[in-house]
Write an enzyme that holds these catalytic residues in place. Sequence first.
Site, PDB file in Angstrom:
ATOM      1  N   ASP A   1       0.853  -1.188   0.000  1.00  0.00           N
ATOM      2  CA  ASP A   1       0.000   0.000   0.000  1.00  0.00           C
ATOM      3  C   ASP A   1       0.888   1.237   0.000  1.00  0.00           C
ATOM      4  O   ASP A   1       1.965   1.224   0.608  1.00  0.00           O
ATOM      5  CB  ASP A   1      -0.891  -0.004   1.250  1.00  0.00           C
ATOM      6  CG  ASP A   1      -2.147   0.840   1.081  1.00  0.00           C
ATOM      7  OD1 ASP A   1      -2.023   2.060   0.816  1.00  0.00           O
ATOM      8  OD2 ASP A   1      -3.251   0.298   1.239  1.00  0.00           O
TER       9      ASP A   1
ATOM     10  N   SER B   1     -10.745   5.381  -6.476  1.00  0.00           N
ATOM     11  CA  SER B   1     -12.110   4.850  -6.522  1.00  0.00           C
ATOM     12  C   SER B   1     -13.211   5.879  -6.296  1.00  0.00           C
ATOM     13  O   SER B   1     -14.340   5.507  -5.964  1.00  0.00           O
ATOM     14  CB  SER B   1     -12.257   3.729  -5.484  1.00  0.00           C
ATOM     15  OG  SER B   1     -12.013   4.223  -4.182  1.00  0.00           O
TER      16      SER B   1
ATOM     17  N   THR C   1     -15.910  -3.593  -9.825  1.00  0.00           N
ATOM     18  CA  THR C   1     -16.988  -2.753  -9.317  1.00  0.00           C
ATOM     19  C   THR C   1     -18.232  -2.897 -10.176  1.00  0.00           C
ATOM     20  O   THR C   1     -18.146  -3.144 -11.388  1.00  0.00           O
ATOM     21  CB  THR C   1     -16.558  -1.273  -9.311  1.00  0.00           C
ATOM     22  OG1 THR C   1     -17.680  -0.456  -8.972  1.00  0.00           O
ATOM     23  CG2 THR C   1     -16.045  -0.834 -10.679  1.00  0.00           C
TER      24      THR C   1
ATOM     25  N   TYR D   1     -13.807   5.923 -13.636  1.00  0.00           N
ATOM     26  CA  TYR D   1     -13.574   4.872 -12.632  1.00  0.00           C
ATOM     27  C   TYR D   1     -14.087   3.533 -13.149  1.00  0.00           C
ATOM     28  O   TYR D   1     -13.348   2.540 -13.209  1.00  0.00           O
ATOM     29  CB  TYR D   1     -14.259   5.238 -11.316  1.00  0.00           C
ATOM     30  CG  TYR D   1     -14.315   4.101 -10.328  1.00  0.00           C
ATOM     31  CD1 TYR D   1     -13.148   3.492  -9.867  1.00  0.00           C
ATOM     32  CD2 TYR D   1     -15.534   3.619  -9.852  1.00  0.00           C
ATOM     33  CE1 TYR D   1     -13.197   2.437  -8.959  1.00  0.00           C
ATOM     34  CE2 TYR D   1     -15.595   2.580  -8.948  1.00  0.00           C
ATOM     35  CZ  TYR D   1     -14.424   1.986  -8.510  1.00  0.00           C
ATOM     36  OH  TYR D   1     -14.485   0.935  -7.618  1.00  0.00           O
TER      37      TYR D   1
ATOM     38  N   ASN E   1     -22.476  -1.644  -3.039  1.00  0.00           N
ATOM     39  CA  ASN E   1     -22.112  -0.649  -2.025  1.00  0.00           C
ATOM     40  C   ASN E   1     -21.644  -1.331  -0.749  1.00  0.00           C
ATOM     41  O   ASN E   1     -22.442  -1.947  -0.038  1.00  0.00           O
ATOM     42  CB  ASN E   1     -23.310   0.253  -1.740  1.00  0.00           C
ATOM     43  CG  ASN E   1     -23.717   1.058  -2.956  1.00  0.00           C
ATOM     44  OD1 ASN E   1     -23.160   2.105  -3.230  1.00  0.00           O
ATOM     45  ND2 ASN E   1     -24.675   0.541  -3.716  1.00  0.00           N
TER      46      ASN E   1
END
Length: 277
Positions: A34, A79, A119, A143, A172
């Site tokens: 990360d 995102s 997504t 995105y 979500n």
Amino acid sequence: MKSLKLLITGGAGYIGSHMVKHAQEHGHEVIVLDDFSTGHMWAIKNCEIININLLDKDRLSKVLSGRYFDGVIHFAAKSLVPESIQKPFLYYQNNVTGTLNLLDEMIKNDINNIVFSSTAAIFGNPIEDKISENHPKIPINAYGKSKLIIEGILNDISRIHNINIICFRYFNAAGAHESGEIGEAHDPETHLIPNILNSLLKNNISLKVFGNDYPTIDGTCIRDYIHVSDLAHAHLLGIQFIQNNKGFFEFNLGNGQGYSILDIIDSCNDVTGSNLD
């Protein structure tokens, strides 16, 4: 099941940190990669941390050279939908190029399993109440487009390089780990439920609801929610699945039950005993 060695990119983020905790709770070794641009060091414990951006290809190659992982779980990405509309180049560069760099190192090091955090934004405006895996994919922002491009790349690479891949398209994400030790912490906050709670905690903030003329029972948008711990569980099951099933796979993740914006506001009012402005 035997203990696995997992590389989790974006492991300090909201969903990534829950993935780290879930994997550790099931006895697996976790290495987090990360750059902490949006993630939090406090959200991850008891694991090796590689602080690097996937766009830093030379350094990425050095730190991963000769290393083997049973699987990679790839969350690292930009995102925010509104930001992607304003800065499309940033999203294509970060999400697509970063993933290509990661895949290049996987191929060099003979790492053959990856679960990709995609997504539901790849579908664009839905034409069905319930969105199946073969729903038309017409994303309406950079995105969603960047994630769909990556899915296409993964599909091609899976066939040529014998890498086993799952793309999870989820709706979500909501909730937090039951311990309360980690949860959502975004700045700026973009998710509905935290924004509702922030509005209740800070009396001077009113909540903006965008749209009251949707073709729904109360006129507000209906969305599907999935608990973040369920997402983490799904990703671990995904790694197990592609260890035994070779190829490219795609799954949508949600609960199949839609809730309107006003439904969520009413639930928050009930739980907190408050009345949202």
